[in-house]
Scaffold this motif. Structure first.
Motif, short mmCIF file in Angstrom:
data_model
loop_
_atom_site.label_atom_id
_atom_site.label_comp_id
_atom_site.label_asym_id
_atom_site.label_seq_id
_atom_site.Cartn_x
_atom_site.Cartn_y
_atom_site.Cartn_z
N ALA A 84 63.66 30.52 -9.33
CA ALA A 84 63.34 29.10 -10.27
C ALA A 84 61.97 28.59 -9.62
O ALA A 84 62.02 27.72 -8.91
CB ALA A 84 64.46 28.26 -9.95
N ASP A 85 60.82 29.05 -10.03
CA ASP A 85 59.52 28.60 -9.49
C ASP A 85 58.75 27.88 -10.48
O ASP A 85 57.45 27.42 -10.20
CB ASP A 85 58.73 29.80 -8.89
CG ASP A 85 58.34 30.85 -9.78
OD1 ASP A 85 58.68 30.65 -11.11
OD2 ASP A 85 57.89 31.96 -9.55
N GLY A 86 59.34 27.87 -11.65
CA GLY A 86 58.44 27.02 -12.72
C GLY A 86 57.40 27.78 -13.42
O GLY A 86 56.52 27.26 -14.21
N LEU A 115 41.86 26.87 -3.97
CA LEU A 115 42.25 25.72 -4.52
C LEU A 115 43.58 24.92 -3.64
O LEU A 115 43.56 24.02 -3.35
CB LEU A 115 42.88 26.12 -5.91
CG LEU A 115 43.10 24.84 -6.89
CD1 LEU A 115 42.08 23.80 -7.09
CD2 LEU A 115 43.54 25.41 -8.23
N ALA A 116 44.38 26.10 -3.49
CA ALA A 116 45.46 25.62 -2.76
C ALA A 116 45.23 24.99 -1.42
O ALA A 116 45.73 23.81 -0.89
CB ALA A 116 46.51 26.72 -2.43
N TYR A 128 54.05 15.10 -5.26
CA TYR A 128 53.77 16.62 -5.78
C TYR A 128 52.73 16.26 -7.29
O TYR A 128 51.83 17.24 -7.28
CB TYR A 128 55.04 17.36 -6.69
CG TYR A 128 54.61 18.75 -6.80
CD1 TYR A 128 54.33 19.60 -5.79
CD2 TYR A 128 54.74 18.87 -8.35
CE1 TYR A 128 54.05 21.00 -6.70
CE2 TYR A 128 54.42 20.29 -8.83
CZ TYR A 128 54.09 21.30 -7.72
OH TYR A 128 53.67 22.31 -8.36
N GLU A 129 53.07 15.43 -7.91
CA GLU A 129 52.40 15.06 -9.05
C GLU A 129 50.71 14.73 -8.80
O GLU A 129 49.71 15.20 -9.53
CB GLU A 129 52.92 14.02 -10.24
CG GLU A 129 52.01 13.89 -11.50
CD GLU A 129 52.46 12.92 -12.25
OE1 GLU A 129 52.17 12.56 -13.25
OE2 GLU A 129 53.68 12.44 -12.14
N THR A 176 54.10 24.40 -1.44
CA THR A 176 54.04 23.22 -2.33
C THR A 176 52.44 23.16 -2.82
O THR A 176 52.36 22.99 -4.10
CB THR A 176 54.20 21.87 -1.62
OG1 THR A 176 55.61 22.01 -1.12
CG2 THR A 176 54.03 20.90 -2.59
N ALA A 177 51.54 23.34 -2.00
CA ALA A 177 50.18 23.25 -2.50
C ALA A 177 49.94 24.72 -3.16
O ALA A 177 49.14 24.22 -4.34
CB ALA A 177 49.27 23.36 -1.13
#
Length: 224
Positions: A84-86, A115-116, A128-129, A176-177
């Motif tokens: 479940a990583d989207g 980018l990360a 997060y957004e 998360t990044a």
């Protein structure tokens, strides 16, 4: 005898620390080792339509990979026993019954890593957004004729980002990044096309205050 024991312990610590640090770097970089595929607008529409038919997606079928789409994808993945990583990769696409263009590689693994890194360095304390929004600004600059046309070019443009100037860009990004960078690559743009962002409490440039603010997320104002 006591001094010899202390010396031996010190030597062991010195030997182990570099290995641990190097290991951490290797793990982080391995996360970026695979190719980074992003969905086209039509592929995103197909995903949204399937999820809507399953009752998991309530938004518009607009081809934009946003927060609602990501949430629906995660719910679908959980229901099928998938990771479940989207991220709509080959397994998730197959479970949805859609086909993806496997040649559609948006950026290289090196671009994802860069980018990360910038997301982590600039916005690790943001919601997060807000982290996705920072990544989106970088990608919006890549598309704009006013800026360099590569992620590395945008990130390392002189004086463009505080984190590059003060060295925080060299910190290793967390998962998360990476997720935020991937979501932005997949088309989620919480800024609605913004090219700039700043922290109103710490910004010192009068010029940035002259830009039109589109949205505020966390401590950052995003502007055009």
């Amino acid at each position: 005898m006591k001094k010899r024991i202390i010396a031996l312990v010190t030597m062991l610590v010195l030997l182990l620390v570099p290995v641990s640090v190097a290991g951490g770097v290797a793990i982080a970089r391995n996360q970026a080792a695979s190719s980074v595929s992003a969905l086209t607008a039509n592929e995103n529409k197909a995903v949204q339509q399937k999820l809507k038919e399953l009752g998991l997606y309530k938004g518009k079928v607009d081809g934009i990979y946003g927060k609602g789409t990501r949430s629906a994808v995660i719910s679908f993945q959980k229901s099928r026993g998938l990771v479940a990583d989207g991220i709509v990769g080959p397994k998730t696409a197959k479970a949805l019954g859609i086909s993806l263009n496997t040649q559609n590689v948006y950026q290289t693994s090196s671009d994802l890593y860069t980018l990360a890194k910038c997301v982590y360095a600039e916005a690790r304390g943001e919601p997060y957004e807000g982290q996705v929004a920072v990544a989106a600004v970088i990608l919006n600059r890549v598309k704009s004729p006013e800026f360099p046309n590569t992620i590395a070019g945008v990130v390392y443009q002189p004086w463009a980002f505080t984190a590059v100037h003060d060295g925080q860009i060299n910190l290793e990004p967390n998962q998360t990044a990476y997720n935020a960078a991937r979501d932005a690559m997949n088309g989620w743009d919480p800024t609605y096309g913004c090219l700039y962002y700043y922290n109103a409490a710490t910004a010192t440039s009068k010029w940035i205050f002259s830009r039109t603010t589109i949205v505020t997320i966390g401590k950052h104002k995003f502007a055009i």
